[in-house]
Scaffold this motif. Structure first.
Motif, PDB file in Angstrom:
ATOM      1  N   HIS A  21       0.838  -1.201   0.000  1.00 63.88           N
ATOM      2  CA  HIS A  21       0.000   0.000   0.000  1.00 63.88           C
ATOM      3  C   HIS A  21       0.875   1.254   0.000  1.00 63.88           C
ATOM      4  O   HIS A  21       0.617   2.204  -0.751  1.00 63.88           O
ATOM      5  N   TRP A  22       1.911   1.250   0.823  1.00 69.18           N
ATOM      6  CA  TRP A  22       2.804   2.409   0.894  1.00 69.18           C
ATOM      7  C   TRP A  22       3.415   2.689  -0.475  1.00 69.18           C
ATOM      8  O   TRP A  22       3.484   3.826  -0.925  1.00 69.18           O
ATOM      9  N   ASP A  23       3.861   1.619  -1.115  1.00 66.71           N
ATOM     10  CA  ASP A  23       4.442   1.721  -2.453  1.00 66.71           C
ATOM     11  C   ASP A  23       3.517   2.446  -3.426  1.00 66.71           C
ATOM     12  O   ASP A  23       3.940   3.322  -4.185  1.00 66.71           O
ATOM     13  N   ARG A  24       2.240   2.039  -3.401  1.00 66.40           N
ATOM     14  CA  ARG A  24       1.263   2.629  -4.310  1.00 66.40           C
ATOM     15  C   ARG A  24       1.080   4.117  -4.016  1.00 66.40           C
ATOM     16  O   ARG A  24       1.087   4.954  -4.915  1.00 66.40           O
ATOM     17  N   LEU A  25       0.938   4.444  -2.711  1.00 63.91           N
ATOM     18  CA  LEU A  25       0.764   5.843  -2.320  1.00 63.91           C
ATOM     19  C   LEU A  25       2.003   6.657  -2.680  1.00 63.91           C
ATOM     20  O   LEU A  25       1.913   7.797  -3.139  1.00 63.91           O
ATOM     21  N   ALA A  26       3.180   6.058  -2.470  1.00 64.56           N
ATOM     22  CA  ALA A  26       4.434   6.778  -2.721  1.00 64.56           C
ATOM     23  C   ALA A  26       4.608   7.059  -4.211  1.00 64.56           C
ATOM     24  O   ALA A  26       5.011   8.164  -4.604  1.00 64.56           O
ATOM     25  N   VAL A  27       4.296   6.067  -5.050  1.00 60.52           N
ATOM     26  CA  VAL A  27       4.418   6.270  -6.494  1.00 60.52           C
ATOM     27  C   VAL A  27       3.471   7.384  -6.957  1.00 60.52           C
ATOM     28  O   VAL A  27       3.864   8.265  -7.725  1.00 60.52           O
ATOM     29  N   ASP A  28       2.235   7.376  -6.449  1.00 61.86           N
ATOM     30  CA  ASP A  28       1.278   8.446  -6.787  1.00 61.86           C
ATOM     31  C   ASP A  28       1.830   9.810  -6.380  1.00 61.86           C
ATOM     32  O   ASP A  28       1.775  10.771  -7.146  1.00 61.86           O
ATOM     33  N   GLU A  29       2.342   9.877  -5.161  1.00 62.17           N
ATOM     34  CA  GLU A  29       2.852  11.147  -4.648  1.00 62.17           C
ATOM     35  C   GLU A  29       4.060  11.613  -5.472  1.00 62.17           C
ATOM     36  O   GLU A  29       4.193  12.803  -5.781  1.00 62.17           O
ATOM     37  N   LEU A  30       4.924  10.680  -5.852  1.00 64.30           N
ATOM     38  CA  LEU A  30       6.102  11.053  -6.650  1.00 64.30           C
ATOM     39  C   LEU A  30       5.714  11.558  -8.036  1.00 64.30           C
ATOM     40  O   LEU A  30       6.347  12.470  -8.575  1.00 64.30           O
ATOM     41  N   ARG A  31       4.656  10.960  -8.630  1.00 64.02           N
ATOM     42  CA  ARG A  31       4.188  11.451  -9.935  1.00 64.02           C
ATOM     43  C   ARG A  31       3.709  12.893  -9.816  1.00 64.02           C
ATOM     44  O   ARG A  31       4.030  13.743 -10.634  1.00 64.02           O
ATOM     45  N   ARG A  32       2.914  13.155  -8.741  1.00 68.73           N
ATOM     46  CA  ARG A  32       2.429  14.524  -8.509  1.00 68.73           C
ATOM     47  C   ARG A  32       3.600  15.473  -8.289  1.00 68.73           C
ATOM     48  O   ARG A  32       3.646  16.565  -8.847  1.00 68.73           O
ATOM     49  N   ALA A  33       4.548  15.052  -7.461  1.00 66.99           N
ATOM     50  CA  ALA A  33       5.694  15.906  -7.121  1.00 66.99           C
ATOM     51  C   ALA A  33       6.525  16.206  -8.361  1.00 66.99           C
ATOM     52  O   ALA A  33       6.983  17.330  -8.566  1.00 66.99           O
ATOM     53  N   GLU A  34       6.690  15.186  -9.228  1.00 66.33           N
ATOM     54  CA  GLU A  34       7.498  15.360 -10.433  1.00 66.33           C
ATOM     55  C   GLU A  34       6.863  16.395 -11.351  1.00 66.33           C
ATOM     56  O   GLU A  34       7.541  17.292 -11.870  1.00 66.33           O
ATOM     57  N   SER A  35       5.539  16.305 -11.522  1.00 66.87           N
ATOM     58  CA  SER A  35       4.904  17.249 -12.442  1.00 66.87           C
ATOM     59  C   SER A  35       4.935  18.668 -11.888  1.00 66.87           C
ATOM     60  O   SER A  35       4.926  19.632 -12.643  1.00 66.87           O
ATOM     61  N   ARG A  36       4.993  18.799 -10.586  1.00 68.08           N
ATOM     62  CA  ARG A  36       5.081  20.143  -9.984  1.00 68.08           C
ATOM     63  C   ARG A  36       6.515  20.546  -9.686  1.00 68.08           C
ATOM     64  O   ARG A  36       6.744  21.597  -9.089  1.00 68.08           O
ATOM     65  N   GLU A 149      12.000   8.275  -9.434  1.00 71.79           N
ATOM     66  CA  GLU A 149      11.623   6.861  -9.510  1.00 71.79           C
ATOM     67  C   GLU A 149      11.797   6.211  -8.138  1.00 71.79           C
ATOM     68  O   GLU A 149      12.898   6.225  -7.570  1.00 71.79           O
ATOM     69  N   LEU A 150      10.712   5.633  -7.636  1.00 71.38           N
ATOM     70  CA  LEU A 150      10.741   5.070  -6.281  1.00 71.38           C
ATOM     71  C   LEU A 150      11.855   4.038  -6.078  1.00 71.38           C
ATOM     72  O   LEU A 150      12.555   4.097  -5.057  1.00 71.38           O
ATOM     73  N   PRO A 151      12.066   3.084  -7.013  1.00 72.78           N
ATOM     74  CA  PRO A 151      13.123   2.089  -6.775  1.00 72.78           C
ATOM     75  C   PRO A 151      14.507   2.732  -6.615  1.00 72.78           C
ATOM     76  O   PRO A 151      15.307   2.275  -5.791  1.00 72.78           O
TER      77      PRO A 151
END
Ligand code: C2E
Ligand code: C2E
Length: 175
Positions: A21-36, A149-151
């Motif tokens: 679950h954390w992974d999924r939330l983190a990837v979503d947050e990183l996508r948002r952060a990257e675009s901003r 990228e999370l990994p």
């Protein structure tokens, strides 16, 4: 959320997000952060000498320690930050909109709070007992150095964590 859904997302021992679950939330947050173009930090935490707690005091004591640390993390970190448990004695935190000097300060705050923690335990004969002297090692990686990228972030934080362990534990190391 329905109970079955919550229990698939939460780690039963600590109530924190589990790794999937954390992974999924983190990837979503990183996508948002990257675009901003927002900086983001990942903290990887590992309790020092946790095996000794389990071996010397039993795994019920170990479970109390994990629950106490999880509570400490939840109350010492902002609600919008993502705290998860990666299994064993490893925890992870993603800090949105956080640069490296802030991330280091937050990691140091968490490290100090863990060192000051007193965990109430009950021994096998029912007598009260307090565990003191628990410490944590923390590796920190930021998007400024390692990208979104999370990994990559987790690998960098893991190397930093290993360095913290190798340099004597109870330390924060920046990747
Ligand atoms: P500070 O404690 O030195 O924190 C400096 C900056 O680090 C904060 O600036 C924020 O950008 C970041 N930061 C610190 N802790 C956290 C955290 O747990 N999560 C996240 N995501 N970021 C964190 P900011 O927001 O401008 O706050 C300035 C100062 O205001 C803080 O300096 C602190 O002294 C105080 N402050 C703000 N919110 C709180 C709070 O909820 N509790 C307490 N005790 N103090 C707060
Ligand atoms: P929260 O934002 O969810 O933060 C939870 C806890 O994380 C805080 O509990 C504090 O222990 C830690 N924390 C968060 N941000 C910072 C920070 O910038 N610096 C430091 N040193 N610690 C931080 P605390 O202090 O009991 O605050 C409880 C709640 O009260 C916070 O929940 C927040 O909703 C509010 N709050 C407290 N101080 C401030 C502030 O200066 N500005 C704002 N906007 N809200 C605050």
């Amino acid at each position: 959320l329905p109970q079955w859904r919550r229990s698939a997302q939460r780690d039963a021992k600590t109530g924190l997000a589990n790794s999937m679950h954390w992974d999924r939330l983190a990837v979503d947050e990183l996508r948002r952060a990257e675009s901003r173009k927002n900086p983001t930090a990942v903290l990887l935490l590992d309790l020092d000498h946790f095996k000794r707690v389990n071996d010397d005091l039993g795994h019920l004591a170990g479970d109390s320690v994990l629950a106490a640390v999880a509570l400490l993390l939840r109350t010492n970190i902002r609600r919008g930050d993502l705290v998860g448990r990666f299994g064993g004695e490893e925890f992870v935190i993603l800090l949105p909109a956080t640069g490296s000097s802030e991330a280091e300060a937050i990691a140091q705050r968490v490290r100090r709070s863990v060192a000051a923690l007193r965990v109430p335990l009950t021994t096998a004969d029912g007598s009260p007992h307090e565990l003191v002297g628990l410490t944590v090692s923390i590796g920190v990686a930021t998007t400024q150095r390692f990208g979104y990228e999370l990994p990559d972030l987790l690998a960098a934080a893991d190397s930093a964590l290993l360095a913290a362990k190798g340099s004597g534990r109870n330390l924060v190391t920046m990747a």
